[in-house]
Write a protein that holds these residues in place. Structure first.
Motif, PDB file in Angstrom:
ATOM      1  N   ARG A  41      41.521  36.482  30.597  1.00  0.00           N
ATOM      2  CA  ARG A  41      41.612  35.476  31.666  1.00  0.00           C
ATOM      3  C   ARG A  41      41.949  36.133  32.996  1.00  0.00           C
ATOM      4  O   ARG A  41      41.463  35.734  34.055  1.00  0.00           O
ATOM      5  CB  ARG A  41      42.682  34.452  31.328  1.00  0.00           C
ATOM      6  N   LEU A  42      42.773  37.161  32.909  1.00  0.00           N
ATOM      7  CA  LEU A  42      43.157  37.888  34.115  1.00  0.00           C
ATOM      8  C   LEU A  42      41.939  38.563  34.751  1.00  0.00           C
ATOM      9  O   LEU A  42      41.832  38.661  35.967  1.00  0.00           O
ATOM     10  CB  LEU A  42      44.210  38.926  33.731  1.00  0.00           C
ATOM     11  N   GLY A  43      41.012  39.017  33.894  1.00  0.00           N
ATOM     12  CA  GLY A  43      39.797  39.655  34.411  1.00  0.00           C
ATOM     13  C   GLY A  43      38.995  38.722  35.299  1.00  0.00           C
ATOM     14  O   GLY A  43      38.279  39.153  36.190  1.00  0.00           O
ATOM     15  N   ALA A  44      39.134  37.417  35.045  1.00  0.00           N
ATOM     16  CA  ALA A  44      38.372  36.437  35.823  1.00  0.00           C
ATOM     17  C   ALA A  44      39.169  35.963  37.029  1.00  0.00           C
ATOM     18  O   ALA A  44      38.911  34.890  37.566  1.00  0.00           O
ATOM     19  CB  ALA A  44      38.004  35.259  34.933  1.00  0.00           C
ATOM     20  N   ARG A  80      37.371  42.796  29.747  1.00  0.00           N
ATOM     21  CA  ARG A  80      38.032  42.267  30.937  1.00  0.00           C
ATOM     22  C   ARG A  80      37.163  42.484  32.169  1.00  0.00           C
ATOM     23  O   ARG A  80      37.098  41.621  33.058  1.00  0.00           O
ATOM     24  CB  ARG A  80      39.386  42.972  31.095  1.00  0.00           C
TER      25      ARG A  80
END
Lengths: 299, 276
Positions: free
Chosen positions: B119-122, B167
């Protein structure tokens, strides 16, 4: 032995729990800044003081009802946190962390003096906010503001849990805390993460400031409340949000238990020093605190 | 065959990324890159090889803007991506343009779960539904990640590398800068990771600039390669050309052809090459 006054102990413990939760809430906001930027904010106590004065000013000068003045204060404190970060702390990004900590000590002194200059040196009581000053909780008389305080604290703790688990900004903050450069490689703006952490920290601290202000009236003593947060966060582990809450509650309970002990021991003001004894002992036997993390080592 | 086609394509269409004669200075004094140029055509895998300290990672950080976080600066030359000059932009702005760097050592957030890392990758995206769908897509690529619900720090090295790549995919990049994906992995895993990189390039059309110590694997995957030494490119050519180059064999592929050349010849050859 004469009557042990267990009802008094019960009341003390209940108050201790509530005050402890408040320590926990201030502790969380302290840990928030530490986690995001590794800065130990020595001016945390002054955030309480400023928040309490601002709310007092809204209630007294503008005659606002509490339910308007309170959220208004939170908004003002949030803006204050952002401005403080942008104006004072952002230029210090990249400087050694010890210089930044020294700056927060400076800020603490400046804010103390500023508040005295603006609002005077004598303690100012809050106007009557609740219809009845105390309510009956399972047989103990508890101040109404404490009931409000524990509700607000629980909302804040729940809000923090949600924020860090599910919101995009919360994830970005955790990532920044863990590995700043990796977070930046994912497109996280470290500047806005820092600004956000100061904003939330100032806002949440002011809640505690207002509650204590309503109970004891507003004066510069309030920042001493902020200092008691140190033992709480050290006990819980400097980088653990949950640790701050648990540490805060433990300190609150111990402190009020000390009042009870003092009743018989007659040392006087035991309540004020017990948290710091705990601080010393914790640092000696468990320097990472109860929940402080050490790095995951995979071999 | 593919390499020859790549060369033809590179000549006609403008490259997706071109680095023109850049000079990078750290802390205002340490000159790391001295006039480096390279081109990355769209849809290709390009390898960037060289010894430790040659400036490979610095090149990637100059492109992704992460140089700023290390007190580095591009003092001369320019980097253009898709027709725009991108040097001087913030890392966040560059990620939004579609360039994503998978940093050396994977750098996943160890105290988060794999799902949270994805989620952090987005982070730079806003489409909630698209993000959820893409997480499932990454899980389809790496089914093992879905089974791991604990902290990402406890994943194995290979799984962490896959998480780092997953990610990166979450940001929907057009160009991935991959820094040492084989680092610290067993030969079997290295093969698997390179298989994934080739698959991403083939299936999703993602352009990849690959920095590697494992020159053999990198030249297998790439169509074109650059070899760096002391902050500049000393040799470049198609993967086939580089693989058959005696010099590259001797220095980077190990063994070389036939018997080992004497140290004296080797040195003189190296010196001559630098003056090219």
């Amino acid at each position: 032995m004469e009557n042990l006054r267990l009802d008094f102990l019960y009341q003390l413990m209940l108050t201790g729990l509530i005050i402890g939760t408040l320590y926990g809430v201030v502790g969380m906001s302290f840990v928030l800044i530490y986690k995001a930027s590794k800065v130990i904010n020595m001016a945390q106590g002054e955030f309480l003081l400023i928040g309490a004065w601002i709310c007092w000013y809204f209630l007294i000068e503008y005659q606002l009802p509490f339910w308007i003045g309170f959220p208004l204060t939170l908004i003002v404190m949030m803006v204050f946190g952002i401005v403080l970060q942008v104006v004072v702390l952002r230029p210090l990004i990249g400087e050694p962390i010890i210089s930044v900590i020294m700056v927060t000590i400076g800020l603490s002194i400046v804010f103390q003096a500023l508040m005295k200059w603006l609002f005077g040196v004598s303690p100012q009581p809050y106007p009557q906010i609740f219809a009845s000053p105390t309510v009956d909780v399972l047989g103990a008389q508890i101040r109404t503001v404490y009931v409000l305080s524990i509700v607000v604290s629980l909302v804040i703790v729940g809000g923090f849990a949600w924020f860090f688990k599910f919101s995009k900004m919360g994830l970005a903050m955790r990532a920044t805390a863990f590995d700043q450069q990796a977070a930046q490689s994912l497109g996280v703006s470290v500047k806005s993460v820092f600004a956000m952490s100061w904003a939330i920290s100032a806002m949440v601290s002011s809640v505690a400031g207002i509650v204590v202000g309503v109970v004891n009236s507003v004066s510069s003593d309030l920042s001493f409340f902020g200092i008691k947060v140190f033992p709480a966060v050290i006990l819980g582990g400097l980088d653990s949000i949950i640790g701050a809450v648990v540490g805060g509650i433990i300190i609150g309970l111990l402190e009020h238990f000390a009042v009870y002990v003092d009743l018989y021991a007659g040392i006087g003001n035991l309540q004020q020093i017990v948290p710091f004894y705990v601080l010393v002992i914790i640092l000696m036997i468990k320097p990472y605190g109860l929940f402080g993390t050490r790095d995951i080592e995979r071999v | 065959m593919t390499a020859a086609m790549a060369e033809g394509a590179a000549e006609t269409a403008p490259p997706l990324l071109s680095v023109n004669n850049i000079e990078v200075v750290y802390n205002d004094v340490i000159l790391v890159l001295r006039g480096l140029s390279l081109e990355v055509p769209k849809g290709e895998i390009i390898a960037l090889l060289g010894a430790n300290g040659a400036g490979k990672s610095t090149t990637l950080k100059a492109i992704s803007g992460l140089l700023k976080t290390e007190d580095g600066e591009v003092t001369r030359g320019s980097i253009s991506y898709d027709g725009e000059t991108i040097n001087g932009l913030d890392p966040g702005a560059i990620v939004r343009k579609g360039i994503f760097q998978v940093m050396e050592g994977r750098r996943i957030i160890q105290d988060m779960t794999a799902h949270e890392n994805l989620r952090l990758g987005a982070h730079t995206r806003r489409d909630r539904a698209g993000i959820a769908a893409d997480i499932e897509r990454v899980y389809a690529y790496f089914p093992r990640l879905k089974e791991r619900t604990g902290l990402a720090g406890y994943l194995s090295g290979g799984e962490q590398q896959m998480l780092a790549i997953g990610r990166a995919l979450m940001a929907k990049p057009k160009l991935i800068l991959m820094d040492e994906p084989s680092m610290g992995l067993s030969p079997l895993l290295v093969r698997e990771v390179f298989g994934i990189i080739e698959q991403l390039n083939r299936d999703l059309g993602i352009t990849i600039l690959l920095v590697e110590q494992n020159a053999r694997m990198a030249l297998e995957a790439a169509s074109y390669g650059y070899i760096m030494e002391n902050g500049k490119v000393v040799l470049d050519g198609t993967a086939e050309q580089l693989k058959s180059n005696e010099d590259v064999k001797e220095f980077y592929l190990g063994g070389g052809g036939g018997e080992r050349r004497s140290f004296k010849n080797l040195k003189s050859f190296k010196r001559r090459k630098r003056w090219l």
